[in-house]
Scaffold this motif. Structure first.
Motif, PDB file in Angstrom:
ATOM      1  N   VAL A  73       0.846  -1.182   0.000  1.00 37.22           N
ATOM      2  CA  VAL A  73       0.000   0.000   0.000  1.00 37.22           C
ATOM      3  C   VAL A  73       0.888   1.240   0.000  1.00 37.22           C
ATOM      4  O   VAL A  73       2.029   1.208   0.479  1.00 37.22           O
ATOM      5  N   SER A  74       0.355   2.313  -0.561  1.00 40.72           N
ATOM      6  CA  SER A  74       1.040   3.606  -0.529  1.00 40.72           C
ATOM      7  C   SER A  74       0.144   4.612   0.174  1.00 40.72           C
ATOM      8  O   SER A  74      -0.985   4.305   0.571  1.00 40.72           O
ATOM      9  N   SER A  75       0.632   5.838   0.279  1.00 36.49           N
ATOM     10  CA  SER A  75      -0.152   6.889   0.929  1.00 36.49           C
ATOM     11  C   SER A  75      -1.207   7.488   0.012  1.00 36.49           C
ATOM     12  O   SER A  75      -2.052   8.262   0.468  1.00 36.49           O
ATOM     13  N   ALA A  76      -1.204   7.126  -1.272  1.00 29.20           N
ATOM     14  CA  ALA A  76      -2.123   7.768  -2.222  1.00 29.20           C
ATOM     15  C   ALA A  76      -3.595   7.551  -1.872  1.00 29.20           C
ATOM     16  O   ALA A  76      -4.365   8.514  -1.820  1.00 29.20           O
ATOM     17  N   PRO A  77      -4.035   6.306  -1.635  1.00 29.88           N
ATOM     18  CA  PRO A  77      -5.461   6.138  -1.333  1.00 29.88           C
ATOM     19  C   PRO A  77      -5.825   6.554   0.079  1.00 29.88           C
ATOM     20  O   PRO A  77      -6.942   7.005   0.330  1.00 29.88           O
ATOM     21  N   ASN A  78      -4.890   6.376   1.028  1.00 35.08           N
ATOM     22  CA  ASN A  78      -5.158   6.723   2.419  1.00 35.08           C
ATOM     23  C   ASN A  78      -3.817   6.986   3.105  1.00 35.08           C
ATOM     24  O   ASN A  78      -2.966   6.106   3.148  1.00 35.08           O
ATOM     25  N   PRO A  79      -3.616   8.183   3.635  1.00 37.18           N
ATOM     26  CA  PRO A  79      -2.299   8.516   4.187  1.00 37.18           C
ATOM     27  C   PRO A  79      -1.923   7.716   5.428  1.00 37.18           C
ATOM     28  O   PRO A  79      -0.743   7.659   5.801  1.00 37.18           O
ATOM     29  N   VAL A  80      -2.911   7.092   6.087  1.00 38.53           N
ATOM     30  CA  VAL A  80      -2.647   6.331   7.307  1.00 38.53           C
ATOM     31  C   VAL A  80      -2.202   4.899   6.995  1.00 38.53           C
ATOM     32  O   VAL A  80      -1.489   4.277   7.788  1.00 38.53           O
ATOM     33  N   SER A  81      -2.605   4.368   5.839  1.00 36.79           N
ATOM     34  CA  SER A  81      -2.401   2.952   5.543  1.00 36.79           C
ATOM     35  C   SER A  81      -0.945   2.501   5.573  1.00 36.79           C
ATOM     36  O   SER A  81      -0.647   1.427   6.110  1.00 36.79           O
ATOM     37  N   PRO A  82       0.010   3.255   5.017  1.00 38.40           N
ATOM     38  CA  PRO A  82       1.398   2.782   5.099  1.00 38.40           C
ATOM     39  C   PRO A  82       1.887   2.612   6.540  1.00 38.40           C
ATOM     40  O   PRO A  82       2.623   1.668   6.841  1.00 38.40           O
ATOM     41  N   GLY A  83       1.477   3.494   7.426  1.00 37.89           N
ATOM     42  CA  GLY A  83       1.873   3.362   8.824  1.00 37.89           C
ATOM     43  C   GLY A  83       1.333   2.100   9.453  1.00 37.89           C
ATOM     44  O   GLY A  83       1.998   1.459  10.285  1.00 37.89           O
ATOM     45  N   ILE A  84       0.110   1.713   9.066  1.00 41.75           N
ATOM     46  CA  ILE A  84      -0.474   0.472   9.576  1.00 41.75           C
ATOM     47  C   ILE A  84       0.338  -0.718   9.091  1.00 41.75           C
ATOM     48  O   ILE A  84       0.629  -1.655   9.855  1.00 41.75           O
ATOM     49  N   HIS A  85       0.742  -0.702   7.822  1.00 39.47           N
ATOM     50  CA  HIS A  85       1.570  -1.789   7.296  1.00 39.47           C
ATOM     51  C   HIS A  85       2.935  -1.817   7.979  1.00 39.47           C
ATOM     52  O   HIS A  85       3.487  -2.892   8.242  1.00 39.47           O
ATOM     53  N   ARG A  86       3.497  -0.648   8.252  1.00 38.94           N
ATOM     54  CA  ARG A  86       4.791  -0.618   8.944  1.00 38.94           C
ATOM     55  C   ARG A  86       4.676  -1.238  10.329  1.00 38.94           C
ATOM     56  O   ARG A  86       5.555  -1.987  10.769  1.00 38.94           O
ATOM     57  N   ARG A  87       3.597  -0.907  11.023  1.00 39.57           N
ATOM     58  CA  ARG A  87       3.419  -1.484  12.364  1.00 39.57           C
ATOM     59  C   ARG A  87       3.214  -2.986  12.265  1.00 39.57           C
ATOM     60  O   ARG A  87       3.746  -3.754  13.071  1.00 39.57           O
ATOM     61  N   GLU A  88       2.448  -3.439  11.274  1.00 42.30           N
ATOM     62  CA  GLU A  88       2.251  -4.876  11.124  1.00 42.30           C
ATOM     63  C   GLU A  88       3.574  -5.589  10.850  1.00 42.30           C
ATOM     64  O   GLU A  88       3.841  -6.660  11.401  1.00 42.30           O
ATOM     65  N   ALA A  89       4.427  -4.983  10.010  1.00 48.93           N
ATOM     66  CA  ALA A  89       5.716  -5.598   9.710  1.00 48.93           C
ATOM     67  C   ALA A  89       6.559  -5.725  10.976  1.00 48.93           C
ATOM     68  O   ALA A  89       7.194  -6.767  11.220  1.00 48.93           O
ATOM     69  N   ALA A  90       6.556  -4.679  11.795  1.00 48.65           N
ATOM     70  CA  ALA A  90       7.346  -4.708  13.019  1.00 48.65           C
ATOM     71  C   ALA A  90       6.843  -5.767  13.989  1.00 48.65           C
ATOM     72  O   ALA A  90       7.638  -6.496  14.606  1.00 48.65           O
ATOM     73  N   ILE A  91       5.514  -5.884  14.121  1.00 47.60           N
ATOM     74  CA  ILE A  91       4.940  -6.856  15.053  1.00 47.60           C
ATOM     75  C   ILE A  91       5.116  -8.274  14.525  1.00 47.60           C
ATOM     76  O   ILE A  91       5.526  -9.179  15.261  1.00 47.60           O
ATOM     77  N   ALA A  92       4.815  -8.482  13.239  1.00 40.04           N
ATOM     78  CA  ALA A  92       4.915  -9.826  12.674  1.00 40.04           C
ATOM     79  C   ALA A  92       6.329 -10.376  12.778  1.00 40.04           C
ATOM     80  O   ALA A  92       6.525 -11.585  12.978  1.00 40.04           O
ATOM     81  N   ALA A  97       7.687 -18.103  16.910  1.00 40.48           N
ATOM     82  CA  ALA A  97       7.476 -19.075  15.831  1.00 40.48           C
ATOM     83  C   ALA A  97       6.302 -19.990  16.121  1.00 40.48           C
ATOM     84  O   ALA A  97       5.687 -20.524  15.191  1.00 40.48           O
ATOM     85  N   SER A  98       5.971 -20.163  17.405  1.00 38.91           N
ATOM     86  CA  SER A  98       4.868 -21.052  17.768  1.00 38.91           C
ATOM     87  C   SER A  98       3.498 -20.414  17.617  1.00 38.91           C
ATOM     88  O   SER A  98       2.474 -21.100  17.726  1.00 38.91           O
ATOM     89  N   ALA A  99       3.461 -19.104  17.374  1.00 45.27           N
ATOM     90  CA  ALA A  99       2.172 -18.409  17.256  1.00 45.27           C
ATOM     91  C   ALA A  99       1.435 -18.867  16.007  1.00 45.27           C
ATOM     92  O   ALA A  99       2.058 -19.126  14.969  1.00 45.27           O
ATOM     93  N   PRO A 100       0.102 -18.961  16.070  1.00 44.00           N
ATOM     94  CA  PRO A 100      -0.688 -19.400  14.908  1.00 44.00           C
ATOM     95  C   PRO A 100      -0.867 -18.283  13.893  1.00 44.00           C
ATOM     96  O   PRO A 100      -1.965 -17.777  13.666  1.00 44.00           O
ATOM     97  N   VAL A 101       0.248 -17.856  13.299  1.00 41.94           N
ATOM     98  CA  VAL A 101       0.255 -16.757  12.336  1.00 41.94           C
ATOM     99  C   VAL A 101       1.140 -17.148  11.164  1.00 41.94           C
ATOM    100  O   VAL A 101       2.120 -17.878  11.335  1.00 41.94           O
ATOM    101  N   PRO A 102       0.826 -16.693   9.953  1.00 42.86           N
ATOM    102  CA  PRO A 102       1.734 -16.935   8.823  1.00 42.86           C
ATOM    103  C   PRO A 102       3.073 -16.249   9.068  1.00 42.86           C
ATOM    104  O   PRO A 102       3.140 -15.157   9.637  1.00 42.86           O
ATOM    105  N   LYS A 103       4.137 -16.870   8.624  1.00 43.16           N
ATOM    106  CA  LYS A 103       5.478 -16.324   8.833  1.00 43.16           C
ATOM    107  C   LYS A 103       5.749 -15.169   7.881  1.00 43.16           C
ATOM    108  O   LYS A 103       5.515 -15.265   6.678  1.00 43.16           O
ATOM    109  N   LEU A 104       6.217 -14.050   8.445  1.00 43.20           N
ATOM    110  CA  LEU A 104       6.658 -12.930   7.617  1.00 43.20           C
ATOM    111  C   LEU A 104       8.008 -13.283   7.013  1.00 43.20           C
ATOM    112  O   LEU A 104       8.974 -13.537   7.738  1.00 43.20           O
ATOM    113  N   LEU A 105       8.080 -13.270   5.672  1.00 41.96           N
ATOM    114  CA  LEU A 105       9.332 -13.600   4.988  1.00 41.96           C
ATOM    115  C   LEU A 105      10.233 -12.379   4.876  1.00 41.96           C
ATOM    116  O   LEU A 105      11.430 -12.448   5.136  1.00 41.96           O
ATOM    117  N   TRP A 106       9.676 -11.250   4.476  1.00 43.65           N
ATOM    118  CA  TRP A 106      10.430 -10.005   4.404  1.00 43.65           C
ATOM    119  C   TRP A 106       9.470  -8.845   4.170  1.00 43.65           C
ATOM    120  O   TRP A 106       8.300  -9.043   3.833  1.00 43.65           O
TER     121      TRP A 106
END
Length: 325
Positions: A73-92, A97-106
């Motif tokens: 996502v970029s800031s074009a459709p919604n200026p808040v969305s990139p920040g949400i993705h950044r936070r998700e990347a940091a948390i993921a 490894a035991s958490a029931p979540v897909p593994k973040l590759l990069w």
């Protein structure tokens, strides 16, 4: 027909923003960067419609036979969305490894576009309206998730549930700045506004705890596979009481046909030791959040989210009446 009797639109029922980007919509240079990082070209892309992010959410099939799940996502459709993705990347990247979540590759961040690439699991979101067998699988998985994430894994840079205190002040905001449309949404809430605002002041004390919470569990953030239940999209993760994820999830589940929230709550292990008034205070605050947000204009690029919030707000208010408020 009253607001409570209105049937949600199918996109509301399914939690669909209708605003997804497709793989060809991404800038050529960004697609080239993603393929370079993947080490193979993309030969097919299947978009996942559920959710409200105005970006890419697709399973990418690669020329070498591999599959990955990519979000961008970029800031074009919604200026808040990139920040949400950044936070998700940091948390993921921090989840055990035991958490029931897909593994973040990069992940990739060029200052505007943010890309997250996960392992692609073979599975589907729950059928909507909910069917009992899948509903029960997810509710059982919530029990397991709460147990696995209590206490919150050490070393995680995740905020306490206090982060929601400003958002969970909707009734107090409406009391300070009355909106005549509230009576059209729900006359009972308009009549009880002062009481709801008072109850709302108790939600934070009630919701504090030591469990790592997902914070946004609903059907489009759940993946059912042959060997388990996985919870995706963790940018709203926070630390609070173990039962809070269940309470936050039940309004959307109810709106989508899973059953009456009080019955589902009463029989769920996470709620057995929870104080009744504590749960009521959180439901009140959640109702105030959804109803007050539904009265605002839609955020840029996310036109359908207010209807989804209104439907959940009405479900919360019905739930409160069942609880005798």
């Amino acid at each position: 027909m009253t607001a409570e009797q209105e049937e949600p639109h199918v996109d509301t029922l399914h939690g669909r923003g209708g605003n997804r980007l497709l793989w060809p919509d991404l800038p050529h240079g960004l697609r080239a960067e993603i393929e370079s990082r993947l080490g193979s070209s993309v030969v097919a892309a299947a978009s996942r419609a559920g959710g409200f992010s105005p970006g890419l959410a697709s399973v990418l099939r690669l020329a070498d036979g591999r599959q990955v799940f990519a979000k961008a996502v970029s800031s074009a459709p919604n200026p808040v969305s990139p920040g949400i993705h950044r936070r998700e990347a940091a948390i993921a990247a921090q989840l055990p490894a035991s958490a029931p979540v897909p593994k973040l590759l990069w992940s990739h961040d060029d200052g505007d576009w943010v890309v997250l690439v996960f392992e692609a699991l073979t599975g589907d979101s729950p059928t909507l309206p909910w069917v009992p067998a899948e509903r029960d699988r997810v509710l059982a998985a919530l029990t397991d998730l709460g147990a696995a994430m209590t206490p919150a894994p050490p070393g995680l840079d995740v905020r306490p549930i206090d982060v929601l205190d400003e958002e969970f002040s909707g009734w107090r905001g409406l009391l300070d700045r009355p909106d005549p449309r509230l009576a059209e949404v729900d006359p009972w809430a308009a009549e009880r506004l002062a009481d709801l605002a008072t109850w709302e002041t108790h939600w934070l004390t009630a919701a504090r705890g030591e469990t790592l919470l997902h914070g946004d569990i609903r059907a489009d953030n759940v993946l059912l596979t042959g060997d388990g239940v996985y919870f995706v999209d963790w940018p709203a993760a926070m630390v609070g009481a173990a039962w809070v994820d269940l309470v936050l999830a039940l309004p959307s589940m109810t709106m989508q046909g899973a059953g009456e929230p009080e019955e589902l709550l009463r029989t769920h292990p996470l709620a057995r030791s929870a104080d009744k008034d504590a749960i009521t205070a959180v439901i009140v605050a959640l109702a105030g959040y959804f109803v007050s947000k539904s009265l605002q204009p839609p955020p840029p690029g996310i036109p359908t989210v207010r209807a989804f919030q209104r439907a959940q707000g009405l479900a919360c208010l019905r739930w409160l009446r069942v609880r005798g408020l």
